[in-house]
Design a protein around this motif. Structure first.
Motif, PDB file in Angstrom:
ATOM      1  N   LEU A  96       0.759  -1.233   0.142  1.00  0.00           N
ATOM      2  CA  LEU A  96      -0.075  -0.082   0.003  1.00  0.00           C
ATOM      3  C   LEU A  96       0.905   1.420   0.071  1.00  0.00           C
ATOM      4  O   LEU A  96       0.706   2.288  -0.769  1.00  0.00           O
ATOM      5  N   ALA A  97       2.037   1.284   0.852  1.00  0.00           N
ATOM      6  CA  ALA A  97       2.732   2.304   1.040  1.00  0.00           C
ATOM      7  C   ALA A  97       3.579   2.693  -0.628  1.00  0.00           C
ATOM      8  O   ALA A  97       3.532   3.769  -1.115  1.00  0.00           O
ATOM      9  N   LEU A  98       3.958   1.616  -1.014  1.00  0.00           N
ATOM     10  CA  LEU A  98       4.502   1.769  -2.354  1.00  0.00           C
ATOM     11  C   LEU A  98       3.431   2.139  -3.553  1.00  0.00           C
ATOM     12  O   LEU A  98       4.007   3.049  -4.310  1.00  0.00           O
ATOM     13  N   SER A  99       2.313   1.901  -3.338  1.00  0.00           N
ATOM     14  CA  SER A  99       1.104   2.256  -4.393  1.00  0.00           C
ATOM     15  C   SER A  99       0.872   3.963  -3.924  1.00  0.00           C
ATOM     16  O   SER A  99       0.921   4.612  -4.987  1.00  0.00           O
ATOM     17  N   TYR A 100       1.057   4.213  -2.885  1.00  0.00           N
ATOM     18  CA  TYR A 100       0.911   5.685  -2.467  1.00  0.00           C
ATOM     19  C   TYR A 100       2.087   6.431  -3.110  1.00  0.00           C
ATOM     20  O   TYR A 100       2.039   7.674  -3.684  1.00  0.00           O
ATOM     21  N   GLY A 101       3.430   5.745  -2.613  1.00  0.00           N
ATOM     22  CA  GLY A 101       4.476   6.421  -2.982  1.00  0.00           C
ATOM     23  C   GLY A 101       4.680   6.628  -4.458  1.00  0.00           C
ATOM     24  O   GLY A 101       5.319   7.574  -4.933  1.00  0.00           O
ATOM     25  N   ARG A 102       4.069   5.947  -5.254  1.00  0.00           N
ATOM     26  CA  ARG A 102       4.099   5.892  -6.870  1.00  0.00           C
ATOM     27  C   ARG A 102       3.070   6.810  -7.440  1.00  0.00           C
ATOM     28  O   ARG A 102       2.955   7.158  -8.609  1.00  0.00           O
ATOM     29  N   GLY A 103       2.348   7.333  -6.341  1.00  0.00           N
ATOM     30  CA  GLY A 103       1.087   8.014  -6.859  1.00  0.00           C
ATOM     31  C   GLY A 103       0.027   7.327  -7.437  1.00  0.00           C
ATOM     32  O   GLY A 103      -1.099   7.878  -8.100  1.00  0.00           O
ATOM     33  N   ARG A 104      -0.088   6.113  -7.237  1.00  0.00           N
ATOM     34  CA  ARG A 104      -1.288   5.115  -7.696  1.00  0.00           C
ATOM     35  C   ARG A 104      -1.713   4.401  -6.682  1.00  0.00           C
ATOM     36  O   ARG A 104      -1.478   3.249  -6.568  1.00  0.00           O
ATOM     37  N   PRO A 105      -2.770   5.025  -5.692  1.00  0.00           N
ATOM     38  CA  PRO A 105      -3.009   4.321  -4.706  1.00  0.00           C
ATOM     39  C   PRO A 105      -3.976   3.212  -5.100  1.00  0.00           C
ATOM     40  O   PRO A 105      -4.794   3.203  -6.203  1.00  0.00           O
ATOM     41  N   VAL A 106      -3.891   2.031  -4.511  1.00  0.00           N
ATOM     42  CA  VAL A 106      -4.737   0.711  -4.809  1.00  0.00           C
ATOM     43  C   VAL A 106      -6.145   0.968  -4.278  1.00  0.00           C
ATOM     44  O   VAL A 106      -6.452   1.830  -3.440  1.00  0.00           O
ATOM     45  N   HIS A 107      -6.950   0.233  -4.774  1.00  0.00           N
ATOM     46  CA  HIS A 107      -8.420   0.056  -4.089  1.00  0.00           C
ATOM     47  C   HIS A 107      -8.411  -0.539  -2.687  1.00  0.00           C
ATOM     48  O   HIS A 107      -8.051  -1.559  -2.449  1.00  0.00           O
ATOM     49  N   LEU A 108      -8.665   0.247  -1.782  1.00  0.00           N
ATOM     50  CA  LEU A 108      -8.697  -0.104  -0.227  1.00  0.00           C
ATOM     51  C   LEU A 108      -9.607  -1.322   0.098  1.00  0.00           C
ATOM     52  O   LEU A 108      -9.031  -1.953   1.027  1.00  0.00           O
ATOM     53  N   ASP A 109     -10.487  -1.510  -0.599  1.00  0.00           N
ATOM     54  CA  ASP A 109     -11.383  -2.630  -0.085  1.00  0.00           C
ATOM     55  C   ASP A 109     -10.704  -4.063  -0.265  1.00  0.00           C
ATOM     56  O   ASP A 109     -11.114  -4.933   0.486  1.00  0.00           O
ATOM     57  N   ALA A 110      -9.763  -3.833  -0.969  1.00  0.00           N
ATOM     58  CA  ALA A 110      -9.071  -5.396  -1.185  1.00  0.00           C
ATOM     59  C   ALA A 110      -8.026  -5.430  -0.090  1.00  0.00           C
ATOM     60  O   ALA A 110      -7.610  -6.818   0.221  1.00  0.00           O
ATOM     61  N   TYR A 111      -7.839  -4.449   0.757  1.00  0.00           N
ATOM     62  CA  TYR A 111      -7.106  -4.792   1.985  1.00  0.00           C
ATOM     63  C   TYR A 111      -7.609  -4.720   3.318  1.00  0.00           C
ATOM     64  O   TYR A 111      -7.174  -5.205   4.090  1.00  0.00           O
TER      65      TYR A 111
END
Length: 163
Positions: A96-111
Motif C-alpha cells: 500500500l505504501a508503495l502504491s501511494y509513493g508511486r502516486g497510484r493508490p490501490v483500491h482499499l477494499d482489497a486490503y
C-alpha cells in the motif's frame, strides 16, 4: 545525536527511524508520500538492519522544528529484497505504501478486510492524508459493534495490539 555527522541508518532505533522518515515526508511537500510514510511507520520495518540498507539519511532544516535527520527509503528496493523477511501485515502495508509513493493508490477494499480495526484505521488515515483532507476529516475507531467485539474478546481472554 550530533548534527554534523550523519549516522548509519542501521544504527537508528525504530522510533528514531520513524522520526526521520516522517521528517523526510514532511519536507517532500507531497501528500501521497506522507500517506506512504504513515503506512510504513506502522510496520515493524523501521529500525531493522535489513530495512536500513534501503534508507538514505541526511540533515535538513525542517520548518517549525529546526534541523532534523531526514530519511529517504527506496520502497521498491525494500519490496524486491528477497532477503528481507516480511510478515503478512507488513507486506500488505508495504505494498500500500508503495502504491501511494508511486502516486497510484490501490483500491482499499482489497486490503481493509484483511486487517484488524487498528491497522484498518491507520490505512484509512493514510488515505485521508493522501487525499489532502488531513485537518478536514478524521478517522476514529469506536461504536456499538466495536464495543461488542471488544467485550467478546475480553470475555474470551483474547487481546492484542491489533484487535
Amino acid at each position: 545525536m550530533r548534527h554534523d555527522i550523519t549516522p548509519n541508518p542501521a544504527s537508528l532505533s525504530h522510533e528514531e527511524m520513524n522520526d526521520a522518515l516522517t521528517a523526510g515526508a514532511r519536507l517532500s511537500d507531497s501528500q501521497l508520500k506522507r500517506a506512504a510514510t504513515h503506512l510504513l511507520t506502522s510496520t515493524g520495518l523501521p529500525g531493522r538492519g535489513d530495512f536500513a540498507r534501503h534508507v538514505t539519511l541526511a540533515w535538513a532544516e525542517v520548518p517549525d522544528t529546526g534541523r532534523a535527520l531526514v530519511a529517504e527509503v527506496d520502497l521498491t528496493a525494500v519490496r524486491d529484497d528477497e532477503t528481507l523477511y516480511l510478515t503478512g501485515s507488513d507486506e500488505r502495508l508495504l505494498n500500500l505504501a508503495l502504491s501511494y509513493g508511486r502516486g497510484r493508490p490501490v483500491h482499499l477494499d482489497a486490503y481493509l478486510n484483511t486487517f484488524g480495526h487498528q491497522t484498518a484505521q491507520r490505512v484509512l488515515e493514510a488515505h485521508v492524508i493522501g487525499m489532502g483532507m488531513e485537518g478536514f476529516l478524521t478517522v476514529s475507531a469506536g461504536g456499538p459493534e466495536l464495543d461488542k467485539l471488544n467485550a467478546l474478546h475480553a470475555e474470551l481472554g483474547i487481546g492484542g495490539d491489533d484487535q
